[in-house]
Every structure is written in structure tokens, then in C-alpha cells.
Scaffold this active site. Structure first.
Site, mmCIF file in Angstrom:
data_model
loop_
_atom_site.group_PDB
_atom_site.id
_atom_site.type_symbol
_atom_site.label_atom_id
_atom_site.label_comp_id
_atom_site.label_asym_id
_atom_site.label_seq_id
_atom_site.Cartn_x
_atom_site.Cartn_y
_atom_site.Cartn_z
ATOM 1 C CG ASN A 188 -1.732 1.218 1.395
ATOM 2 O OD1 ASN A 188 -1.777 2.065 0.500
ATOM 3 N ND2 ASN A 188 -2.395 1.336 2.544
ATOM 4 C CD1 TRP A 189 3.313 0.949 -2.941
ATOM 5 C CD2 TRP A 189 3.475 2.200 -4.796
ATOM 6 N NE1 TRP A 189 4.002 0.221 -3.887
ATOM 7 C CE2 TRP A 189 4.112 0.964 -5.035
ATOM 8 C CE3 TRP A 189 3.436 3.146 -5.827
ATOM 9 C CZ2 TRP A 189 4.717 0.650 -6.260
ATOM 10 C CZ3 TRP A 189 4.031 2.839 -7.040
ATOM 11 C CH2 TRP A 189 4.663 1.602 -7.250
ATOM 12 C CE LYS A 190 -0.113 3.200 4.803
ATOM 13 N NZ LYS A 190 0.058 3.279 6.248
ATOM 14 C CG HIS B 162 -5.698 1.875 5.424
ATOM 15 N ND1 HIS B 162 -5.228 2.815 6.317
ATOM 16 C CD2 HIS B 162 -4.683 1.007 5.208
ATOM 17 C CE1 HIS B 162 -3.974 2.498 6.635
ATOM 18 N NE2 HIS B 162 -3.626 1.413 5.981
ATOM 19 C CD GLU C 202 -2.760 5.462 6.839
ATOM 20 O OE1 GLU C 202 -2.805 5.509 5.603
ATOM 21 O OE2 GLU C 202 -1.802 4.948 7.460
ATOM 22 C CD GLU D 144 -3.282 -2.434 7.380
ATOM 23 O OE1 GLU D 144 -2.246 -2.722 6.773
ATOM 24 O OE2 GLU D 144 -3.853 -1.344 7.276
ATOM 25 N N GLY E 134 2.813 2.318 10.838
ATOM 26 C CA GLY E 134 3.754 3.420 10.679
ATOM 27 C C GLY E 134 4.493 3.791 11.949
ATOM 28 C CB SER F 239 5.561 -1.810 11.911
ATOM 29 O OG SER F 239 5.176 -0.468 12.182
ATOM 30 N N GLY G 105 2.979 -1.111 4.287
ATOM 31 C CA GLY G 105 3.005 0.311 3.963
ATOM 32 C C GLY G 105 4.414 0.770 3.643
ATOM 33 N N GLY G 106 5.072 1.359 4.632
ATOM 34 C CA GLY G 106 6.383 1.972 4.435
ATOM 35 C C GLY G 106 7.391 1.106 3.693
#
Ligand code: 13P
Length: 253
Positions: free
Chosen positions: A10-12, A97, A99, A169, A175, A215, A236-237
Site C-alpha cells: 500500500n503506497w498510500k 483502511h 487512515e 491492521e 507506521g 510495520s 506500507g512503508g
């Protein structure tokens, strides 16, 4: 029942078109040898979906989107309908998600409607659930996840459900560099599978892939993915660098 491991990035809200194309080229090189044993998808921002779709042709990397609107089309300024994503070659849509729940008012009922739209357009949902730190500390994790799942999945039958992907999640792990331990994650994944058994029966529940997200890195992926009910990861990251993402993909292969 063997579930094919599913690692999604997930590149956000990251990567220009030019940066996206560089990353895709690097990824195609980095994960070409393991791709049959593990399904891989990437979810770039909307602006990069079309060029990335072209750049993924003849690869075994699937394309995912990060959200969509529940309506097919209409007066919804700034929104994107599921058929528009399908037209670009999108196979999966991430829904609910944390976010989007926390920052944009996404609700379980909204995720439920969007799931119907995604299926109608011929794609599959990756439905995200997870508790906040306060909820975990109040021992409410399993209850929160249950409420979210029931709200998101209501009305769908076993035939549709078998193809769904669920992503657990924990919000406090996203993150933050704090990962759930494999024991903590497995406990929730097993609970999710038992809820799915209640909804759709054991055969179907055994087919649903449940990803862990929060993470995930190269150095914790193998341990998480070794758990019986952890069938993949939503990253993610660490999905923003080809070497890091490839290392996670290879952790299971
Ligand atoms: P991080 O891997 O950066 O913690 O993000 C997880 C996530 O939100 C994936 O959807």
C-alpha cells in the site's frame, strides 16, 4: 486447505508517476523468481494507476487501488467509481483502511456498500479491520474487530466471501515501527477466521486470506507469516523500496 500467500504493498499518498515507474521496474526484477508461490499486488496512488498498469503487463504482480466510491458514476466531485478502476486493470481495492476511517470518516456501513460496488465491477476487496491502542489496552480488540467485520461483511454470501481478503491492521502498529507479536497477531487472525466460519461456514472461512499489516519489515515478516492463520501481509512503508518489499515477498517463498 492451502491458501496462497498474498503480499500487497500500500503506497498510500506517495510516489509521482515517474517514481512509480522506477519502483515497478525495480520490483519486477527483484521478485521475478518467487512470484508463483506468492501472490503480489501493489496499490499506487490513483494518479499512477494507469501508467503502472501498463508497466505491469506480462508480470505476475496484480494492481490494487486504495479506495473507491460506492456509486458507479454520478455527481460525486473528487471521487472515483469502481468501474473506472476496473477499466485500468485494477484487480483489488483496499477498503476501510484505518487512515480512511480515522481521517476521512469511513464507516463499516460505507465499506459494506463499497464492497458491493467492487464486486459488481469485477474486482475483489481487501477489507481492513483493527483496533486502536486504547481499545487494545481496554481488552476490547476482539470485540472491535468483530463489530467491524460484521458491519463490513453483512449481506454477502459464502460464494462471494470465499474470494475476499481481510487485512488485520492494528492501528497502533501502523507506521510506528511497533509490530504486533506473532502471537498477538495470530490470536486475532484465528478469531477473524472463527467469525468467518460463523458467517459463511468452515469451508469458506478456510479459503479466505487474512493479511497482517502494521510495520511489517523484512526482519519480522518470516515470523509473522509462519503463523497458521496469517496468510500474507499488507505493507506500507516497506513497500516503497523495491529491496525491502522484495525481501518481505521472499520471506515466505
Ligand atoms: P506500515 O507498514 O507503514 O506500518 O503501514 C501499514 C499499512 O497501513 C498498510 O496498509
Amino acid at each position: 486447505m492451502t491458501r496462497r500467500c498474498f503480499i500487497a504493498g500500500n503506497w498510500k499518498m506517495n510516489k509521482s508517476v515517474a517514481e512509480s515507474l522506477v519502483l515497478v521496474r525495480e520490483l519486477r526484477n527483484a521478485i521475478s523468481v518467487v512470484r508463483d508461490r506468492v501472490e503480489v499486488a501493489i496499490a499506487p496512488p490513483f494518479t499512477a494507476l494507469h501508467p503502472v498498469s501498463k508497466a505491469l503487463e506480462d508480470s505476475n504482480i496484480s494492481l490494487a487501488a486504495q479506495n473507491c466510491h460506492a456509486a458507479e458514476s454520478g455527481a460525486f466531485t473528487g471521487e472515483i467509481g469502481a468501474p473506472m478502476l476496473k477499466e485500468l486493470g485494477v484487480s483489488y481495492v483496499i477498503l476501510g483502511h484505518s487512515e480512511r476511517r480515522q481521517l476521512f470518516g469511513e464507516t463499516d456501513a460505507g465499506v459494506n456498500r463499497k464492497t458491493a460496488a467492487v464486486l459488481k465491477a469485477g474486482m475483489l476487496p481487501i477489507i481492513c479491520v483493527g483496533e486502536t491502542l486504547d481499545e487494545r489496552e481496554a481488552s476490547r480488540t476482539l470485540a472491535v474487530v468483530e463489530t467491524q467485520l460484521k458491519g463490513c461483511l453483512g449481506g454477502f454470501g459464502a460464494a462471494e466471501g470465499a474470494k475476499f481478503v481481510i487485512a488485520y491492521e492494528p492501528v497502533w502498529a501502523i507506521g510506528t515501527g511497533k509490530t504486533a507479536t506473532s502471537r498477538q497477531a495470530q490470536e486475532v487472525h484465528a478469531h477473524i477466521r472463527s467469525l468467518l466460519t460463523g458467517l459463511w461456514g468452515a469451508d469458506t472461512a478456510q479459503q479466505v486470506r487474512i493479511q497482517y499489516g502494521g510495520s511489517v519489515k523484512a526482519d519480522n515478516a518470516a515470523e509473522l507469516l509462519s503463523q497458521p492463520d496469517i496468510d500474507g501481509a499488507l505493507v506500507g512503508g516497506a513497500s516503497l523500496k523495491a529491496a525491502d518489499f522484495a525481501a518481505i515477498v521472499k520471506a515466505k517463498a
